[in-house]
Design a protein around this motif. Structure first.
Motif, short mmCIF file in Angstrom:
data_model
loop_
_atom_site.label_atom_id
_atom_site.label_comp_id
_atom_site.label_asym_id
_atom_site.label_seq_id
_atom_site.Cartn_x
_atom_site.Cartn_y
_atom_site.Cartn_z
N MET A 114 0.83 -1.20 0.00
CA MET A 114 0.00 0.00 0.00
C MET A 114 0.86 1.25 0.00
O MET A 114 0.49 2.29 -0.56
N GLY A 115 2.04 1.16 0.64
CA GLY A 115 2.97 2.28 0.56
C GLY A 115 3.34 2.56 -0.89
O GLY A 115 3.47 3.73 -1.29
N GLY A 116 3.51 1.51 -1.68
CA GLY A 116 3.79 1.68 -3.11
C GLY A 116 2.62 2.28 -3.85
O GLY A 116 2.79 3.15 -4.71
N THR A 117 1.41 1.83 -3.52
CA THR A 117 0.21 2.39 -4.16
C THR A 117 0.11 3.89 -3.97
O THR A 117 -0.11 4.65 -4.92
N VAL A 118 0.28 4.31 -2.72
CA VAL A 118 0.13 5.74 -2.39
C VAL A 118 1.21 6.58 -3.07
O VAL A 118 0.93 7.62 -3.67
N LEU A 119 2.48 6.12 -2.98
CA LEU A 119 3.56 6.89 -3.59
C LEU A 119 3.41 6.97 -5.11
O LEU A 119 3.58 8.05 -5.70
N ILE A 120 3.05 5.87 -5.75
CA ILE A 120 2.87 5.88 -7.21
C ILE A 120 1.69 6.77 -7.59
O ILE A 120 1.75 7.51 -8.58
N ALA A 121 0.61 6.72 -6.80
CA ALA A 121 -0.55 7.59 -7.08
C ALA A 121 -0.15 9.05 -6.99
O ALA A 121 -0.53 9.87 -7.85
N MET A 179 -0.67 -1.13 -10.13
CA MET A 179 -1.77 -0.85 -11.06
C MET A 179 -2.79 0.10 -10.44
O MET A 179 -3.26 1.05 -11.08
N LYS A 180 -3.13 -0.14 -9.17
CA LYS A 180 -4.12 0.71 -8.52
C LYS A 180 -3.60 2.13 -8.35
O LYS A 180 -4.36 3.10 -8.50
N GLY A 181 -2.31 2.27 -8.04
CA GLY A 181 -1.73 3.60 -7.92
C GLY A 181 -1.78 4.38 -9.22
O GLY A 181 -1.96 5.59 -9.23
N LEU A 182 -1.65 3.66 -10.34
CA LEU A 182 -1.70 4.29 -11.66
C LEU A 182 -3.13 4.54 -12.14
O LEU A 182 -3.35 5.18 -13.16
N GLY A 183 -4.10 4.02 -11.39
CA GLY A 183 -5.50 4.23 -11.75
C GLY A 183 -6.15 3.06 -12.47
O GLY A 183 -7.25 3.18 -12.97
N ASP A 184 -5.46 1.91 -12.54
CA ASP A 184 -6.00 0.74 -13.23
C ASP A 184 -6.51 -0.26 -12.20
O ASP A 184 -5.73 -0.98 -11.57
N SER A 185 -7.81 -0.32 -12.01
CA SER A 185 -8.41 -1.28 -11.09
C SER A 185 -9.05 -2.46 -11.82
O SER A 185 -9.56 -3.37 -11.18
N ARG A 186 -9.01 -2.44 -13.15
CA ARG A 186 -9.69 -3.48 -13.92
C ARG A 186 -8.81 -4.70 -14.17
O ARG A 186 -9.28 -5.84 -14.10
N LYS A 234 9.57 9.12 -14.12
CA LYS A 234 10.82 8.51 -13.65
C LYS A 234 10.68 8.04 -12.19
O LYS A 234 11.13 6.96 -11.82
N GLY A 235 10.06 8.87 -11.39
CA GLY A 235 9.83 8.50 -10.00
C GLY A 235 8.96 7.26 -9.88
O GLY A 235 9.18 6.41 -9.00
N GLN A 236 7.98 7.13 -10.77
CA GLN A 236 7.13 5.94 -10.76
C GLN A 236 7.96 4.69 -11.05
O GLN A 236 7.81 3.65 -10.40
N THR A 237 8.83 4.77 -12.06
CA THR A 237 9.67 3.63 -12.44
C THR A 237 10.57 3.21 -11.29
O THR A 237 10.71 2.02 -10.98
N GLU A 238 11.21 4.18 -10.64
CA GLU A 238 12.09 3.87 -9.51
C GLU A 238 11.32 3.27 -8.34
O GLU A 238 11.82 2.37 -7.64
N THR A 239 10.10 3.74 -8.14
CA THR A 239 9.27 3.21 -7.05
C THR A 239 8.91 1.76 -7.30
O THR A 239 8.96 0.92 -6.38
N VAL A 240 8.56 1.43 -8.54
CA VAL A 240 8.20 0.05 -8.88
C VAL A 240 9.39 -0.88 -8.66
O VAL A 240 9.25 -1.96 -8.05
N GLY A 241 10.57 -0.49 -9.14
CA GLY A 241 11.75 -1.33 -8.96
C GLY A 241 12.08 -1.56 -7.50
O GLY A 241 12.43 -2.67 -7.07
N THR A 242 11.97 -0.51 -6.71
CA THR A 242 12.23 -0.62 -5.26
C THR A 242 11.21 -1.52 -4.59
O THR A 242 11.56 -2.41 -3.80
N VAL A 263 9.98 6.52 1.69
CA VAL A 263 8.57 6.93 1.62
C VAL A 263 7.66 5.71 1.67
O VAL A 263 6.63 5.72 2.36
N ILE A 264 8.03 4.65 0.93
CA ILE A 264 7.21 3.42 0.94
C ILE A 264 7.10 2.88 2.36
O ILE A 264 6.02 2.49 2.82
#
Length: 456
Positions: A72-79, A157-164, A88-96, A237-238
């Motif tokens: 959920m920490g990842g969801t919030v930071l990516i959102a 996915m949820k952080g990016l807005g994709d819930s489907r 770029k920050g999104q990419t680094e967050t996903v890898g981490t 942050v995560i």
């Protein structure tokens, strides 16, 4: 991957509903992992099997709580990074997030294998259910990497807005789980171990399917080995968001685990009935959780875009939706309580009577207070204040649920109904605290987690 929804614009109610509906169906289908296990085991193995799965499920909930909290920490930071337009920050967050998830899965697996039996002994699991509970738990622990991996992918996915997309993955997993339950438990007569194998295999299918899907899309992360790297600012942050969120859920589920230990004092039938009742209550809470997850994602994107007014509107809209859907769930459970309990164990009058009592007391008006509490917790997590949700969990579990359940059950000699009463009263104080935090102006001056990550 096409980013399905920008949650910083458009009609708030429509956005919340459209985002929440796929999450609802995904949550409902995912809950079939444990519901199917209990249904098939209850009809094939009987009371001892139900009690075993009930006790093991409590530990599984704790493992899931840690997984959901960290991711959920990842969801919030990516959102928030999406709201701020920082790819770029999104990419680094996903890898981490993915690398931390991989490491954490091994720690959880080893810990679970070592401590599951001593924990069951401490909880006074009925002797008839002990062997099955240990066997079930050990298999589940070995599949932790699939649980954490799946939650990590879906959190992104949820952080990016994709819930489907997560709905598609969990649909496949639920179908595989039910088929394997019927084959391994009912046909091959493997018992509770068969249910555990079915759960792990279905979660593995869901995780692998999700990764393959993302690799074939224009996803923000390409899954190349060199990109699995921990970025200190993103990890900070995560963890700042994820650890309190995990703590919130772990505290609540440990309280349920201790409650299960209390219930074990009243015999196998009480343990089985409360396990079934908790599963049904969990199922009834799925719409509330879906709306809450939508509030978290939407509040995260909007505070990242520095739109405080829209964060407020999102939370209040989510609150109205949650109270409405929770009321409908309560009515359905109360009307059909007896036939629902009988689905799991039609041959035991003791399980039926105790199960109905559990639902009457623990899935009623108290659930409306829970809906209020969960909405404000979801808002707090979305804006990066997950410590508020953790404080609420302490109010819920440590100050109300455990002390009152023990007091009513033992010193006041109410027994099983006393434990139910203690649980029913647990959400009122956290709901009030969450409302007070929302109404305060302190959080409006808060810097988003995405901005904090940039300044660290």
């Amino acid at each position: 991957m096409k980013e399905k929804q920008n949650l910083t614009s458009g009609n708030i109610t429509k956005n919340l509903v459209l985002f929440a509906l796929p999450l609802l169906w995904a949550n409902l289908l995912q809950s079939f992992y444990s519901i199917a296990d209990m249904f098939v085991v209850g009809r094939t193995v009987g009371q001892s099997g139900l009690a075993a799965v009930s006790n093991a499920s409590m530990i599984c909930f704790i493992i899931n709580s840690f997984c959901l909290g960290i991711t959920m920490g990842g969801t919030v930071l990516i959102a928030q990074l999406k709201g701020a337009g920082d790819r770029k920050g999104q990419t680094e967050t996903v890898g981490t997030l993915f690398l931390v998830t991989f490491i954490a899965s091994f720690v959880i697996t080893i810990s679970g294998l070592i401590f599951c039996r001593p924990l069951f002994i401490l909880l006074k699991v009925p002797a008839a259910a002990m062997q099955d509970a240990c066997a079930y738990m050990k298999i589940i622990c070995c599949g932790t990497i699939f649980i954490l991996g799946y939650h990590a992918v879906c959190s992104v996915m949820k952080g990016l807005g994709d819930s489907r997309s997560p709905l598609c993955f969990v649909t496949v997993a639920a179908a595989v789980n039910v088929i394997l339950d019927l084959f391994l438990v009912s046909y091959l007569k493997i018992g509770t171990k068969g249910a555990a194998y079915a759960t792990v295999f279905s979660q593995g299918i869901s995780f692998v399917t999700a990764v393959i899907y993302l690799k074939r899309r224009n996803f923000v992360f390409d899954f190349k080995i060199r990109h699995f790297a921990v970025k200190a600012d993103k990890l900070a942050v995560i963890m700042k968001i994820g650890l309190p969120a995990a703590g919130q859920m772990i505290i609540v589920n440990i309280s349920y685990l201790l409650i299960t230990g209390m219930l074990n004092n009243f015999g196998t039938a009480a343990a089985a009935a409360s396990g079934v009742g908790l599963k049904i209550n969990t199922f009834a809470g799925m719409p509330c959780w879906a709306v809450g997850q939508a509030v978290t994602a939407m509040a995260g994107q909007n505070i990242g875009a520095d739109n405080i007014r829209r964060v407020k509107k999102t939370t209040l809209t989510g609150l109205r939706l949650n109270v409405t859907v929770t009321l409908l769930s309560i009515l359905i459970v109360q009307i059909f309580a007896e036939p629902i309990i009988m689905l799991f164990d039609p041959s035991s009058p003791e399980v039926l009577e105790s199960g109905i009592l559990y639902l009457r007391m623990c899935c009623g008006a108290n659930s409306l207070a829970y809906a209020v509490m969960y909405t404000f917790d979801s808002f707090a997590i979305g804006i990066g204040s997950s410590h508020i949700a953790m404080i609420n969990a302490l109010f819920d579990a440590v100050i109300v649920r455990l002390p009152l359940s023990w007091l009513f059950a033992f010193p006041l000699r109410l027994g099983f109904p006393g434990i139910c009463l203690g649980q029913a009263l647990s959400s009122l104080l956290p709901a009030i605290f969450g409302f007070c935090y929302f109404k305060s102006s302190k959080w409006e001056r808060k810097t988003s987690a995405a901005q904090q990550g940039k300044t660290n």
